[in-house]
Design an enzyme around this catalytic site. Structure first.
Site, PDB file in Angstrom:
ATOM      1  N   ASP A   1       0.838  -1.232   0.061  1.00 19.78           N
ATOM      2  CA  ASP A   1       0.024  -0.052   0.087  1.00 19.78           C
ATOM      3  C   ASP A   1       0.794   1.253  -0.129  1.00 19.78           C
ATOM      4  O   ASP A   1       0.330   2.365   0.228  1.00 19.78           O
ATOM      5  CB  ASP A   1      -0.823  -0.063   1.091  1.00 19.78           C
TER       6      ASP A   1
ATOM      7  N   LYS B   1       3.223   1.157  -4.797  1.00 19.45           N
ATOM      8  CA  LYS B   1       4.400   0.655  -5.905  1.00 19.45           C
ATOM      9  C   LYS B   1       3.533   0.599  -7.222  1.00 19.45           C
ATOM     10  O   LYS B   1       3.973   0.858  -8.347  1.00 19.45           O
ATOM     11  CB  LYS B   1       4.720  -0.798  -5.558  1.00 19.45           C
ATOM     12  N   THR B   2       2.188  -0.091  -7.281  1.00 14.20           N
ATOM     13  CA  THR B   2       1.583  -0.206  -8.680  1.00 14.20           C
ATOM     14  C   THR B   2       1.012   1.115  -9.111  1.00 14.20           C
ATOM     15  O   THR B   2       1.114   1.078 -10.272  1.00 14.20           O
ATOM     16  CB  THR B   2       0.333  -0.903  -8.074  1.00 14.20           C
TER      17      THR B   2
ATOM     18  N   HIS C   1       3.720  -8.987  -0.640  1.00 13.21           N
ATOM     19  CA  HIS C   1       4.912  -9.370   0.303  1.00 13.21           C
ATOM     20  C   HIS C   1       5.355 -10.613  -0.162  1.00 13.21           C
ATOM     21  O   HIS C   1       6.546 -10.723  -0.451  1.00 13.21           O
ATOM     22  CB  HIS C   1       4.989  -8.946   1.680  1.00 13.21           C
TER      23      HIS C   1
HETATM   24  P1  GDP Z   1       0.990  -1.008  -3.509  1.00 11.50           P
HETATM   25  O1  GDP Z   1       0.356  -1.757  -2.509  1.00 11.50           O
HETATM   26  O2  GDP Z   1       2.261  -0.564  -3.083  1.00 11.50           O
HETATM   27  O3  GDP Z   1       1.436  -1.439  -5.089  1.00 11.50           O
HETATM   28  O4  GDP Z   1       0.156   0.212  -3.451  1.00 11.50           O
HETATM   29  P2  GDP Z   1      -0.879   0.836  -4.572  1.00 11.50           P
HETATM   30  O5  GDP Z   1      -0.603   1.508  -5.658  1.00 11.50           O
HETATM   31  O6  GDP Z   1      -1.960  -0.250  -4.569  1.00 11.50           O
HETATM   32  O7  GDP Z   1      -1.437   2.032  -3.781  1.00 11.50           O
HETATM   33  C1  GDP Z   1      -2.075   1.939  -2.360  1.00 11.50           C
HETATM   34  C2  GDP Z   1      -3.156   3.013  -2.001  1.00 11.50           C
HETATM   35  O8  GDP Z   1      -2.273   4.136  -2.078  1.00 11.50           O
HETATM   36  C3  GDP Z   1      -4.145   3.280  -3.056  1.00 11.50           C
HETATM   37  O9  GDP Z   1      -5.102   3.742  -2.424  1.00 11.50           O
HETATM   38  C4  GDP Z   1      -3.482   4.601  -4.023  1.00 11.50           C
HETATM   39  O10 GDP Z   1      -4.678   5.195  -4.365  1.00 11.50           O
HETATM   40  C5  GDP Z   1      -2.838   5.110  -2.697  1.00 11.50           C
HETATM   41  N1  GDP Z   1      -1.712   5.905  -3.413  1.00 11.50           N
HETATM   42  C6  GDP Z   1      -0.637   5.446  -4.288  1.00 11.50           C
HETATM   43  N2  GDP Z   1       0.086   6.620  -4.571  1.00 11.50           N
HETATM   44  C7  GDP Z   1      -0.308   7.632  -3.914  1.00 11.50           C
HETATM   45  C8  GDP Z   1       0.160   8.892  -3.880  1.00 11.50           C
HETATM   46  O11 GDP Z   1       1.242   9.285  -4.404  1.00 11.50           O
HETATM   47  N3  GDP Z   1      -0.577   9.773  -3.114  1.00 11.50           N
HETATM   48  C9  GDP Z   1      -1.707   9.522  -2.386  1.00 11.50           C
HETATM   49  N4  GDP Z   1      -2.316  10.415  -1.688  1.00 11.50           N
HETATM   50  N5  GDP Z   1      -2.047   8.262  -2.488  1.00 11.50           N
HETATM   51  C10 GDP Z   1      -1.544   7.355  -3.061  1.00 11.50           C
HETATM   52 MG    MG Z   2       0.537  -3.226  -5.822  1.00 13.39          MG
END
Ligand code: GDP
Ligand code: MG
Length: 393
Positions: free
Chosen positions: A21, A24-25, A84
């Site tokens: 979260d 990354k994606t 993870h």
């Molecule tokens: P991952 O699990 O690392 O791949 O994370 P995701 O890309 O799925 O993002 C997780 C959550 O964080 C989602 O609700 C995104 O919309 C939010 N999010 C991701 N990048 C940003 C950002 O740059 N700013 C904000 N405010 N939220 C973000």
């Molecule tokens: Mg992801």
């Protein structure tokens, strides 16, 4: 006919890593969007990356999304993984073999347990260079807070042997860039500049026999069996012969009749490429993940070897209790995942944090050579990381 892969720029394999979260994606999608506006990528939406079809091979799920893009100076293959457990598995098995990585850290949360584990893991599998994306910078108003998180990450990198003081830390917002915000889109450009500048083109082993670990096997209707992976070393041209080695493979040679990367055909493939090899006359059941395809006679399968291994501490994700002779964990060697019995010297006991010499008996022979790195896992945790010191059979 398929479009030809130009090979006009050096190719690198990179990926996003970091705590769940932290974005990354979202960042991966944002990179393709920003670069698509410069004509250097095809934009890949979040949903296509996050829900990449699971690839299955004999019960092993390879949950990994690959996207492709270019900067002005390089061609990148970029991997992103959902959870993870996928990181641990794919990085260790080499399915996510990267030359460098973008460590994504949420500015709101700072370094979290999986941030640390991914740094440890990157170190173990030999990822030489990291760039930090301090993500969600849009959501943190206080610049001093951003400075604090940045310091924390630099310290963490230094603790695990990365040059924390010299690692680029770029404040980005994947989400805002994906929404088209010009300021945050430009910050994605800064991040890519940092990746271009800080992650060097690795020295590829080209003047050695061809070898690629098989990550996945597919059947293409009307054409035959295709094996995919990242080329470890050497090069291979269409029409050349290879041998499948390990896990009981037959010793004969086969001809590679077609080569592709990301859907582009190529006349030859070389170390570092993500490649798909079409093999003439090979049945789907004759090849599997964990075997390698190699220049005939260049590498042989072995089941017994000695190794130097460091046992991870509990803080690094390893065991909290010692191991003893007779212990039978899983060995992850290139893309192979198989049980092995280990024998320890002296009193036959070793503790987390120890570096030990051991003898290993694998359940099945795999392609091995001195110096090859591997990981030892048990019940979803990484217990140790080591390399082959001598072949015994
Ligand atoms: P991952 O699990 O690392 O791949 O994370 P995701 O890309 O799925 O993002 C997780 C959550 O964080 C989602 O609700 C995104 O919309 C939010 N999010 C991701 N990048 C940003 C950002 O740059 N700013 C904000 N405010 N939220 C973000
Ligand atoms: Mg992801």
């Amino acid at each position: 006919a398929k479009e030809l892969y130009g090979r006009t720029k050096p190719h690198l394999n990179i990926g996003t890593m970091g705590h769940v979260d932290h974005g990354k994606t979202t960042l991966t999608a944002a990179i393709t969007k920003v670069l698509s506006e410069r004509g250097l990528a095809r934009a890949v939406p979040f949903g296509r990356i996050d829900r990449a079809p699971e690839e299955r091979d004999r019960g092993i799920t390879i949950n990994i999304a690959h996207v492709e893009y270019e900067t002005d100076t390089r061609h990148y293959a970029h991997v992103d993984m959902p959870g993870h457990a996928d990181y641990v598995k794919n990085m260790i098995t080499g399915a996510a073999q990267v030359d460098g990585a973008v460590l994504v850290v949420s500015a709101q949360d700072g370094a979290m347990p999986q941030t640390r584990e991914h740094i440890v893991l990157a170190r173990q599998v030999g990822v030489g260079h990291l760039v930090v994306a301090l993500n969600k910078a849009d959501a943190v108003r206080d610049p001093e807070l951003l400075d604090l998180v940045e310091l924390e990450i630099r310290d963490l990198l230094t603790e695990y042997g990365y040059p924390g003081d010299d690692t680029p830390v770029v404040r980005v917002s994947g989400l805002r860039a994906l929404e088209g915000d010009p300021y945050w889109s430009a910050r994605i450009g800064d991040l890519l500049d940092a990746v271009d500048a800080h992650i060097p083109v690795p020295a590829r082993l080209l003047d050695v026999p061809f070898l690629m670990a098989i990550e996945n096997v597919m059947t293409i209707k009307g054409r035959g069996t295709v094996v995919t992976g990242v080329v470890d070393q050497g090069s291979l041209a269409v029409g050349e012969q290879i041998q499948v080695v390990g896990l009981g493979a037959e010793a004969g040679t086969v001809t590679c009749t077609s080569l592709e990367t990301f859907g582009h055909s190529m006349p030859h493939t070389e170390a570092g490429d993500s490649a798909a090899l079409l093999l003439r006359g090979v049945q789907r059941t004759e090849v599997r993940r964990g075997q390698v395809v190699a220049a005939p006679g260049s590498v042989s399968p072995h089941a017994r070897f000695t190794a130097d291994v460091r046992l991870l501490t509990a803080a690094e994700g390893g065991r909290s209790r010692p191991i003893a002779t007779g212990y039978r964990p899983q060995f992850h060697i290139r893309t192979a995942d198989l049980v092995g019995a280990l024998t320890l010297p002296d009193d036959g006991v070793a503790f987390p944090g120890d570096s030990v010499t051991m003898t290993v008996d694998l359940a099945s022979p795999v392609a091995l050579s001195e110096g090859l790195g591997f990981a030892i896992r048990e019940g979803g945790r990484t217990v140790g990381a080591g390399f082959v010191t001598a072949l015994l059979d």
